[in-house]
Design a protein around this motif. Structure first.
Motif, short mmCIF file in Angstrom:
data_model
loop_
_atom_site.label_atom_id
_atom_site.label_comp_id
_atom_site.label_asym_id
_atom_site.label_seq_id
_atom_site.Cartn_x
_atom_site.Cartn_y
_atom_site.Cartn_z
N THR A 180 1.35 1.90 8.49
CA THR A 180 1.46 1.88 7.03
C THR A 180 1.83 3.26 6.52
O THR A 180 1.13 4.23 6.79
CB THR A 180 0.11 1.47 6.41
OG1 THR A 180 -0.41 0.33 7.10
CG2 THR A 180 0.29 1.14 4.93
N PRO A 181 2.93 3.39 5.79
CA PRO A 181 3.31 4.71 5.28
C PRO A 181 2.37 5.17 4.18
O PRO A 181 1.82 4.35 3.44
CB PRO A 181 4.73 4.49 4.76
CG PRO A 181 4.79 3.04 4.42
CD PRO A 181 3.91 2.34 5.41
N SER A 182 2.20 6.50 4.07
CA SER A 182 1.33 7.03 3.02
C SER A 182 2.04 7.10 1.68
O SER A 182 1.41 7.14 0.63
CB SER A 182 0.83 8.42 3.42
OG SER A 182 1.93 9.29 3.66
N LYS A 205 10.09 2.89 7.00
CA LYS A 205 9.08 3.76 7.60
C LYS A 205 8.13 2.98 8.50
O LYS A 205 7.72 3.48 9.55
CB LYS A 205 8.28 4.47 6.49
CG LYS A 205 9.07 5.59 5.82
CD LYS A 205 8.24 6.29 4.75
CE LYS A 205 9.00 7.49 4.18
NZ LYS A 205 8.21 8.19 3.12
N ARG A 206 7.77 1.76 8.13
CA ARG A 206 6.89 0.93 8.96
C ARG A 206 7.58 0.63 10.31
O ARG A 206 6.96 0.75 11.38
CB ARG A 206 6.55 -0.37 8.24
CG ARG A 206 5.79 -0.18 6.95
CD ARG A 206 5.77 -1.43 6.07
NE ARG A 206 5.49 -1.09 4.69
CZ ARG A 206 4.25 -1.06 4.15
NH1 ARG A 206 3.23 -1.36 4.89
NH2 ARG A 206 4.10 -0.72 2.89
N THR A 263 -5.38 -6.17 2.31
CA THR A 263 -4.71 -5.87 3.58
C THR A 263 -5.22 -4.56 4.17
O THR A 263 -5.30 -4.41 5.40
CB THR A 263 -3.18 -5.80 3.40
OG1 THR A 263 -2.86 -4.78 2.45
CG2 THR A 263 -2.63 -7.12 2.95
N LYS A 264 -5.57 -3.61 3.30
CA LYS A 264 -6.10 -2.33 3.81
C LYS A 264 -7.47 -2.53 4.44
O LYS A 264 -7.79 -1.95 5.49
CB LYS A 264 -6.19 -1.32 2.67
CG LYS A 264 -6.47 0.10 3.14
CD LYS A 264 -6.30 1.10 2.00
CE LYS A 264 -6.45 2.53 2.51
NZ LYS A 264 -6.24 3.52 1.43
N GLU A 265 -8.32 -3.35 3.81
CA GLU A 265 -9.64 -3.64 4.37
C GLU A 265 -9.51 -4.30 5.74
O GLU A 265 -10.18 -3.90 6.72
CB GLU A 265 -10.42 -4.57 3.43
CG GLU A 265 -10.91 -3.90 2.16
CD GLU A 265 -11.60 -4.89 1.24
OE1 GLU A 265 -11.60 -6.10 1.54
OE2 GLU A 265 -12.15 -4.46 0.19
N ASN A 307 0.81 -1.23 0.00
CA ASN A 307 0.00 0.00 0.00
C ASN A 307 0.83 1.27 0.00
O ASN A 307 0.37 2.32 0.49
CB ASN A 307 -0.96 0.01 1.21
CG ASN A 307 -2.19 -0.83 0.97
OD1 ASN A 307 -3.05 -0.50 0.15
ND2 ASN A 307 -2.25 -1.98 1.66
N ALA A 308 2.08 1.22 -0.50
CA ALA A 308 2.91 2.43 -0.57
C ALA A 308 3.77 2.35 -1.83
O ALA A 308 4.95 2.04 -1.75
CB ALA A 308 3.77 2.57 0.68
N PRO A 309 3.18 2.61 -3.01
CA PRO A 309 3.94 2.48 -4.26
C PRO A 309 5.28 3.21 -4.17
O PRO A 309 5.34 4.31 -3.62
CB PRO A 309 3.00 3.14 -5.29
CG PRO A 309 1.64 3.01 -4.69
CD PRO A 309 1.84 3.13 -3.21
N PRO A 310 6.36 2.59 -4.67
CA PRO A 310 6.41 1.36 -5.50
C PRO A 310 6.30 0.05 -4.72
O PRO A 310 6.47 -1.02 -5.29
CB PRO A 310 7.77 1.46 -6.17
CG PRO A 310 8.61 2.18 -5.15
CD PRO A 310 7.70 3.20 -4.53
N ASP A 311 6.06 0.12 -3.41
CA ASP A 311 5.86 -1.09 -2.61
C ASP A 311 4.41 -1.53 -2.76
O ASP A 311 3.51 -1.05 -2.06
CB ASP A 311 6.20 -0.81 -1.15
CG ASP A 311 6.06 -2.04 -0.26
OD1 ASP A 311 5.74 -3.12 -0.79
OD2 ASP A 311 6.27 -1.92 0.96
N THR A 312 4.17 -2.42 -3.72
CA THR A 312 2.82 -2.94 -3.96
C THR A 312 2.84 -4.46 -3.84
O THR A 312 3.87 -5.10 -4.05
CB THR A 312 2.32 -2.54 -5.36
OG1 THR A 312 3.26 -3.00 -6.34
CG2 THR A 312 2.19 -1.03 -5.47
N GLY A 313 1.70 -5.02 -3.49
CA GLY A 313 1.62 -6.45 -3.23
C GLY A 313 1.22 -7.26 -4.45
O GLY A 313 1.15 -6.76 -5.58
N ALA A 314 0.93 -8.52 -4.19
CA ALA A 314 0.54 -9.44 -5.25
C ALA A 314 -0.89 -9.15 -5.71
O ALA A 314 -1.65 -8.43 -5.05
CB ALA A 314 0.66 -10.87 -4.75
N SER A 315 -1.26 -9.75 -6.83
CA SER A 315 -2.63 -9.60 -7.33
C SER A 315 -3.01 -10.85 -8.10
O SER A 315 -2.15 -11.62 -8.53
CB SER A 315 -2.76 -8.36 -8.21
OG SER A 315 -1.93 -8.48 -9.35
#
Length: 560
Positions: free
Chosen positions: A50-52, A63-64, A28-30, A10-18
């Protein structure tokens, strides 16, 4: 209690799987948002870690960690979803410390109670956020978002409730338990089955009633069961009377999992039980005093005397016969009926998943290349009792300890000395197939990449000779078996082509990467703990070990 909640990615470029079922970031945000709200409703403090935004993945991770540490959280929880090949499924939680594993256990049990496959609590020492947070932490892989089996079962609210109840012991709309035992809830049986399971567990652990008698296993409560339960609570430091509470089951689960306990590296319920059995003062810390008592016990029982409580010592403590020959599973893997990669086996009956920590009695075993053929004494899987396993994923045990074998005597060989070459600073002629040091096991061919990389400087030659001398001792300490050299002298331009570091010690002949059949990089490093120079393990090649002769001690990648 102050919780640091990290909604994975949830912090691009740190994005998860899909996958076709959704994205990890959204899921994960939900979950994280609702977990925070429910923990706050229970009166706990919940910090969103969670960093913005982030400039890179590493910046996101830092940051986390920084947020959790700056807020002095008591527990750090990172929420994620797995993805692999569409068929892998289930829930796993990573932790590093014993405290982290105790936090993870009730959370895992609650999620598994929803019907997900139990992939167990695993070692998370490779995870940056768990290594660098100051408090006990866990990383939850809720399930596999690319697996139809998991996503058909998945429900956001149920997952949230399972995590919250595992962390806090209850949900906002549930009454608090009156036991004051603390800790999360653990799935447990109900009614008579609950009492029967409790009685069996206490008897197996040799916890007697107030008259020092074994409990009758009848599933009926009474003074004897209550007094034995209260005695167990006193040993475990649980604030409860004679009725089992959630922490009772948590303690029983930890002990019955028979974790490996090492001096100065363990604490918790399993250690308290060990102190009880050794007759030591109970404080839940595995110190040198307790280690000496364990060694005395091992000596009396004819076991390996090392102070480590592993399968052999646990078997003796619990009165279980240790099979003379067994296989221990070192990491999640698959048994298979063919000597090919398990992903190429399409028939599900010809492969069988086993989990890290499993152990099975063997009738016999035999090496076949980089696999081991296992013939099981009692077990059959999918109708077969003989299977193949990848050698790096298992360990053969005999008489309750890892099997050690003397290497075969190497017969002298008359061989071609290979191409000749000259080295700076030396007048002699050298040959590629000759050992670098007299009667040694490492050749110039290995060091110089088949003669393609002849040194231009005498200092580089001297480094190669010095390292070859030290490698003879390494070979002996790893059992005397042949070592495979994958990289040694690597001057430019070869170092850059290999992706080597700018100041790599391979460039000057001071470093080597090697393999030892049947051992991982971590296993080799544990045998070489006192190596005075640099030692490391490559994340992408966990069976390789890097050694160098720099003038100071350095460790990386999980090396000991």
């Amino acid at each position: 209690m102050k919780f640091g909640i990290d909604m994975g990615h949830n912090a691009p470029p740190d994005t998860g799987a899909s996958s076709r079922f959704g994205s990890e970031d959204r899921l994960t945000k939900e979950i994280g948002t609702q977990v925070i709200n429910k923990l706050r409703a229970l009166g706990h403090e919940a910090i969103n870690c969670t960093p913005s935004s982030a400039s890179s993945v590493m910046d996101s991770l830092r940051k986390r960690v920084r947020t959790a540490n700056a807020n002095n959280a008591d527990v750090y929880v990172s929420i994620h979803f797995n993805a692999f090949n569409g068929s892998a499924n289930g829930t796993e939680i990573f932790a590093i410390s014993d405290a982290g594993r105790r936090i993870a256990t009730p959370v895992l049990n609650n999620i598994v109670g929803l019907g997900f496959f139990n992939r167990r609590v695993k070692n998370g020492s490779h995870l940056y956020v768990l290594r660098n947070t100051n408090m006990p932490g866990i990383l939850i892989e809720c399930c596999f978002l690319d697996a139809e089996k998991d996503m058909k079962r998945y429900n956001t609210n149920e997952m949230v409730n399972a995590i919250v109840k595992g962390l806090a012991g209850r949900l906002p709309d549930e009454p608090s338990g009156g036991s004051g035992d603390g800790g999360g809830s653990t799935a447990k049986p109900t009614g008579d089955a609950q009492l029967l399971k409790l009685q069996k567990a206490l008897n197996a652990l040799e916890i007697r009633d107030s008259n020092d008698k074994t409990l009758t296993e009848d599933g009926v409560t009474g003074p004897a069961t209550r007094s034995a339960t209260q005695r167990f609570h006193q040993i475990m430091g649980i604030s409860a009377e004679g009725d089992a509470v959630s922490t009772t089951w948590q303690a029983l689960d930890e002990i019955q999992s028979k974790p490996v306990l090492r001096p100065n590296h363990a604490d918790g319920f399993a250690v308290r039980y060990l102190e009880y059995r050794m007759g030591a003062q109970i404080d839940g810390i595995y110190d040198e005093r307790l280690a000496e008592m364990v060694k005395n016990f091992q000596q009396r029982q004819g076991a390996t005397v090392d102070g480590v409580v592993g399968p052999q010592t646990w078997g003796l403590l619990m009165g279980q016969e240790v099979p003379s020959l067994s296989v221990q599973i070192l990491r999640d893997t698959r048994f298979k009926q063919e000597l090919i990669d398990s992903s190429q086996i399409t028939d599900p009956n010809l492969k069988y998943e086993v989990k890290e920590g499993d152990s099975f009695p063997l009738h016999s075993w035999a090496e076949e290349g980089n696999h081991v053929k296992l013939s099981f004494l009692h077990n059959t899987f999918n109708g077969f009792n003989t299977w193949y396993a990848f050698s790096d994923h298992i360990e053969i045990w005999q008489d309750g300890k890892p099997l050690t074998q003397e290497p075969e005597e190497e017969a002298p060989q008359v061989r071609d000395r290979g191409d000749s070459f000259n080295l700076p600073g030396y007048t002699s002629t050298f040959f590629l197939n000759d050992p670098i040091i007299p009667n040694g096991h490492f050749t110039w061919r290995e060091a110089l990449h088949n003669g393609e990389r002849i040194p231009k400087y005498k200092s580089h030659v001297d480094n190669i000779i010095a390292l070859a001398t030290r490698l003879e001792d390494v070979r002996n300490r790893l059992g005397g078996f042949p070592l495979t050299i994958t990289s040694w002298y690597r001057p430019e331009p070869w170092n850059s082509r290999a992706g080597g570091a700018k100041y790599s010690r391979h460039k000057i002949g001071q470093a080597v990467d090697l393999l030892r059949s049947g051992m991982t990089g971590v296993q080799m490093s544990s045998k070489l703990r006192d190596w005075p120079g640099g030692m490391g393990i490559y994340r992408s090649y966990p069976n390789l070990l890097h050694l160098d002769i720099r003038p100071y001690r350095a460790r990386w990648g999980g090396a000991k």
